[in-house]
Design a protein around this motif. Structure first.
Motif, PDB file in Angstrom:
ATOM      1  N   LEU A 191       0.770  -1.274  -0.120  1.00  0.00           N
ATOM      2  CA  LEU A 191      -0.068  -0.039   0.114  1.00  0.00           C
ATOM      3  C   LEU A 191       0.922   1.288   0.100  1.00  0.00           C
ATOM      4  O   LEU A 191       0.562   2.210  -0.619  1.00  0.00           O
ATOM      5  N   GLY A 192       2.040   1.258   0.769  1.00  0.00           N
ATOM      6  CA  GLY A 192       2.700   2.305   0.896  1.00  0.00           C
ATOM      7  C   GLY A 192       3.420   2.588  -0.476  1.00  0.00           C
ATOM      8  O   GLY A 192       3.598   3.822  -0.907  1.00  0.00           O
ATOM      9  N   ILE A 193       3.926   1.555  -1.192  1.00  0.00           N
ATOM     10  CA  ILE A 193       4.487   1.767  -2.540  1.00  0.00           C
ATOM     11  C   ILE A 193       3.681   2.185  -3.403  1.00  0.00           C
ATOM     12  O   ILE A 193       3.856   3.163  -4.201  1.00  0.00           O
ATOM     13  N   GLY A 194       2.376   1.861  -3.449  1.00  0.00           N
ATOM     14  CA  GLY A 194       1.748   2.227  -4.390  1.00  0.00           C
ATOM     15  C   GLY A 194       1.112   3.476  -4.210  1.00  0.00           C
ATOM     16  O   GLY A 194       0.995   4.311  -5.374  1.00  0.00           O
ATOM     17  N   LEU A 195       0.746   3.934  -3.018  1.00  0.00           N
ATOM     18  CA  LEU A 195       0.154   5.335  -2.905  1.00  0.00           C
ATOM     19  C   LEU A 195       1.269   6.243  -3.004  1.00  0.00           C
ATOM     20  O   LEU A 195       1.061   7.362  -3.916  1.00  0.00           O
ATOM     21  N   ASN A 196       2.606   6.133  -2.615  1.00  0.00           N
ATOM     22  CA  ASN A 196       3.710   7.086  -2.768  1.00  0.00           C
ATOM     23  C   ASN A 196       3.994   7.250  -4.162  1.00  0.00           C
ATOM     24  O   ASN A 196       4.624   8.050  -4.457  1.00  0.00           O
ATOM     25  N   LEU A 197       4.071   5.991  -5.090  1.00  0.00           N
ATOM     26  CA  LEU A 197       4.465   6.221  -6.199  1.00  0.00           C
ATOM     27  C   LEU A 197       3.558   7.096  -7.245  1.00  0.00           C
ATOM     28  O   LEU A 197       3.877   7.924  -7.892  1.00  0.00           O
ATOM     29  N   ALA A 198       2.197   6.765  -6.802  1.00  0.00           N
ATOM     30  CA  ALA A 198       1.149   7.800  -7.502  1.00  0.00           C
ATOM     31  C   ALA A 198       1.417   9.306  -7.217  1.00  0.00           C
ATOM     32  O   ALA A 198       1.263   9.937  -8.006  1.00  0.00           O
ATOM     33  N   PHE A 199       1.575   9.202  -6.017  1.00  0.00           N
ATOM     34  CA  PHE A 199       1.732  10.682  -5.451  1.00  0.00           C
ATOM     35  C   PHE A 199       3.104  11.267  -5.960  1.00  0.00           C
ATOM     36  O   PHE A 199       3.022  12.548  -6.141  1.00  0.00           O
ATOM     37  N   VAL A 200       4.137  10.684  -6.128  1.00  0.00           N
ATOM     38  CA  VAL A 200       5.282  11.088  -6.673  1.00  0.00           C
ATOM     39  C   VAL A 200       4.917  11.838  -8.014  1.00  0.00           C
ATOM     40  O   VAL A 200       5.347  12.902  -8.692  1.00  0.00           O
ATOM     41  N   GLY A 201       4.293  11.075  -9.197  1.00  0.00           N
ATOM     42  CA  GLY A 201       3.753  11.595 -10.159  1.00  0.00           C
ATOM     43  C   GLY A 201       3.157  12.739 -10.379  1.00  0.00           C
ATOM     44  O   GLY A 201       3.444  13.784 -11.057  1.00  0.00           O
ATOM     45  N   VAL A 202       2.111  12.901  -9.267  1.00  0.00           N
ATOM     46  CA  VAL A 202       1.102  14.092  -9.318  1.00  0.00           C
ATOM     47  C   VAL A 202       2.390  15.327  -8.688  1.00  0.00           C
ATOM     48  O   VAL A 202       1.974  16.341  -9.221  1.00  0.00           O
ATOM     49  N   GLU A 203       2.870  15.096  -7.774  1.00  0.00           N
ATOM     50  CA  GLU A 203       3.777  15.946  -7.069  1.00  0.00           C
ATOM     51  C   GLU A 203       4.704  16.500  -7.942  1.00  0.00           C
ATOM     52  O   GLU A 203       5.072  17.857  -8.046  1.00  0.00           O
ATOM     53  N   ALA A 204       5.442  15.772  -8.741  1.00  0.00           N
ATOM     54  CA  ALA A 204       6.365  16.505  -9.714  1.00  0.00           C
ATOM     55  C   ALA A 204       5.778  17.168 -10.953  1.00  0.00           C
ATOM     56  O   ALA A 204       6.473  18.174 -11.189  1.00  0.00           O
ATOM     57  N   THR A 205       4.821  16.658 -11.329  1.00  0.00           N
ATOM     58  CA  THR A 205       3.973  17.612 -12.413  1.00  0.00           C
ATOM     59  C   THR A 205       3.602  18.722 -11.947  1.00  0.00           C
ATOM     60  O   THR A 205       3.910  19.912 -12.593  1.00  0.00           O
ATOM     61  N   TYR A 206       3.031  18.790 -10.689  1.00  0.00           N
ATOM     62  CA  TYR A 206       2.516  20.365 -10.145  1.00  0.00           C
ATOM     63  C   TYR A 206       3.732  20.862  -9.875  1.00  0.00           C
ATOM     64  O   TYR A 206       3.820  22.293  -9.981  1.00  0.00           O
ATOM     65  N   GLY A 207       4.846  20.519  -9.346  1.00  0.00           N
ATOM     66  CA  GLY A 207       6.103  21.152  -8.926  1.00  0.00           C
ATOM     67  C   GLY A 207       6.686  21.926 -10.404  1.00  0.00           C
ATOM     68  O   GLY A 207       7.023  22.919 -10.137  1.00  0.00           O
ATOM     69  N   ILE A 208       6.679  21.039 -11.425  1.00  0.00           N
ATOM     70  CA  ILE A 208       7.231  21.880 -12.721  1.00  0.00           C
ATOM     71  C   ILE A 208       6.186  23.018 -13.095  1.00  0.00           C
ATOM     72  O   ILE A 208       6.724  23.932 -13.289  1.00  0.00           O
ATOM     73  N   LEU A 209       4.916  22.731 -13.060  1.00  0.00           N
ATOM     74  CA  LEU A 209       3.877  23.737 -13.498  1.00  0.00           C
ATOM     75  C   LEU A 209       3.850  24.969 -12.503  1.00  0.00           C
ATOM     76  O   LEU A 209       3.776  26.013 -13.108  1.00  0.00           O
ATOM     77  N   SER A 210       4.146  24.618 -11.238  1.00  0.00           N
ATOM     78  CA  SER A 210       3.976  25.849 -10.109  1.00  0.00           C
ATOM     79  C   SER A 210       5.325  26.436 -10.212  1.00  0.00           C
ATOM     80  O   SER A 210       5.572  27.439  -9.434  1.00  0.00           O
ATOM     81  N   GLY A 211       6.512  25.638 -10.517  1.00  0.00           N
ATOM     82  CA  GLY A 211       7.845  26.431 -10.453  1.00  0.00           C
ATOM     83  C   GLY A 211       8.381  26.357  -8.964  1.00  0.00           C
ATOM     84  O   GLY A 211       9.286  26.896  -8.330  1.00  0.00           O
ATOM     85  N   SER A 212       7.781  25.074  -8.130  1.00  0.00           N
ATOM     86  CA  SER A 212       8.126  25.454  -6.867  1.00  0.00           C
ATOM     87  C   SER A 212       9.106  24.201  -6.349  1.00  0.00           C
ATOM     88  O   SER A 212       9.127  22.888  -6.754  1.00  0.00           O
ATOM     89  N   LEU A 213      10.327  24.725  -5.924  1.00  0.00           N
ATOM     90  CA  LEU A 213      11.421  23.590  -5.508  1.00  0.00           C
ATOM     91  C   LEU A 213      10.923  23.093  -4.281  1.00  0.00           C
ATOM     92  O   LEU A 213      11.285  21.727  -4.486  1.00  0.00           O
ATOM     93  N   ALA A 214      10.244  23.354  -3.308  1.00  0.00           N
ATOM     94  CA  ALA A 214       9.855  22.506  -2.323  1.00  0.00           C
ATOM     95  C   ALA A 214       9.010  21.351  -2.774  1.00  0.00           C
ATOM     96  O   ALA A 214       9.283  20.301  -2.271  1.00  0.00           O
ATOM     97  N   LEU A 215       8.055  21.435  -3.816  1.00  0.00           N
ATOM     98  CA  LEU A 215       7.173  20.447  -4.404  1.00  0.00           C
ATOM     99  C   LEU A 215       8.236  19.374  -4.923  1.00  0.00           C
ATOM    100  O   LEU A 215       8.128  18.233  -4.922  1.00  0.00           O
ATOM    101  N   LEU A 216       9.101  19.844  -5.806  1.00  0.00           N
ATOM    102  CA  LEU A 216      10.239  18.975  -6.558  1.00  0.00           C
ATOM    103  C   LEU A 216      11.025  18.389  -5.609  1.00  0.00           C
ATOM    104  O   LEU A 216      11.136  17.088  -6.108  1.00  0.00           O
ATOM    105  N   ALA A 217      11.342  18.916  -4.667  1.00  0.00           N
ATOM    106  CA  ALA A 217      12.349  18.226  -3.767  1.00  0.00           C
ATOM    107  C   ALA A 217      11.584  17.300  -2.896  1.00  0.00           C
ATOM    108  O   ALA A 217      12.108  16.210  -2.638  1.00  0.00           O
TER     109      ALA A 217
END
Length: 311
Positions: free
Chosen positions: A30-56
């Motif tokens: 469960l932890g691997i599945g949820l976190n892997l999905a969240f990585v994709g979401v967070e990286a995408t919005y980190g690039i779109l928003s320009g946030s280093l904190a989100l990308l980190a």
């Protein structure tokens, strides 16, 4: 004339499991599945928003997914039966996984810190609302999965590593939310890398203990929860034992400890009552699972070998 006896005694009521139970296997999935999905979401919005904190945070989460895969793989490997070549089985894989997890966390911290310092000189405008929304989801995802490992973190260093990964992720996400909130009200773009540095520092502090413990276990040091002096005292207090020497205690895995010792006895006893007494003292008080004893006569003119493992 010296005689030898090898005895395996099996008791009940283990305080420590031999490997991560099935409930933890489900938690890993469960932890691997949820976190892997969240990585994709967070990286995408980190690039779109320009946030280093989100990308980190996304990069840190990806490292944690790899860490969870390592920990899960080690727990499964640790349950494999012993072979002719690996007579203790593969229990020590859990120690290696804990060590690699700690190193992965430190690498992630280094990457976060490096990029944050670079950004301090060139702060960029970020979308605070996007930052808060995505990081808020991260708090829920990581906190919920961390709770799955809450009970096992005290007795298993491998599970503790998984818990620390997820708890650190939740803390990172909380910091990102706070950074987004402050940026929204103040417009201070430099808060994004500053908060990232603060989060990196907190993760480093939490990881250092895991790294130290896992290195010690890899070097076959005495597990931190066992006091060798107390072990020696308990053995000497066993009826008939006058002296203890060549006492060694080490970790076979992140949950199992082993012991070997020479007991000097005035009248060596090989009965079940003696074995049960020693087993109970070492298992119940110190959680030592695998015990091998050599019993010697007081005059050291002969010896007998006793070996047993509580079930």
């Amino acid at each position: 004339m010296a005689g030898h006896l090898h005895s395996h005694s099996h008791g009940h009521g283990h305080a420590h499991a031999h490997a991560a139970p099935d409930s933890h296997s489900r938690a890993f999935m469960l932890g691997i599945g949820l976190n892997l999905a969240f990585v994709g979401v967070e990286a995408t919005y980190g690039i779109l928003s320009g946030s280093l904190a989100l990308l980190a945070d996304a990069g840190h989460n990806l490292g944690d997914v790899l860490g969870l895969v390592l920990a899960w793989g080690a727990s499964v490997l640790g349950r494999r039966k012993a072979t002719e070549r690996h007579t203790y089985g593969f229990r020590s894989a859990t120690i290696l996984a804990a060590l690699l997890n700690a190193l992965l966390l430190l690498v992630a911290v280094g990457g976060m810190g490096w990029e944050a310092v670079r950004r301090l000189g060139q702060p960029t405008t970020v979308s605070s609302f996007t930052i808060m929304s995505v990081a808020g989801v991260g708090i829920v995802v990581n906190a919920a999965t961390a709770l799955l490992f809450w009970k096992g973190r005290e007795r298993d260093l491998n599970i503790r590593g998984a818990f620390l990964h997820l708890a650190a992720d939740a803390a990172v996400s909380l910091g990102v939310v706070l950074a987004g909130l402050l940026i929204y009200y103040t417009g201070w773009a430099w808060l994004d890398p500053v908060v990232t540095l603060a989060i990196a520092g907190l993760i480093f502090v939490g990881t250092w203990g895991l790294l130290k413990d896992s290195v010690n276990l890899a070097l076959q040091a005495v597990p931190g929860h066992i006091d060798v002096r107390q072990v020696r005292e308990r053995l000497v207090q066993t009826p008939g034992v006058s002296e203890v020497h060549d006492l060694h205690v080490w970790a076979m895995s992140t949950t199992e400890a082993a012991l070997t010792a020479h007991l000097v006895m005035r009248e060596p006893r090989l009965d079940d009552a003696f074995l049960d007494d020693v087993k109970r003292r070492l298992h119940d008080e110190f959680g030592i699972e695998h015990i091998t004893l050599q019993v010697e006569e007081g005059a050291l003119t002969g010896c007998c070998q006793l070996a047993f493992e509580p079930a």
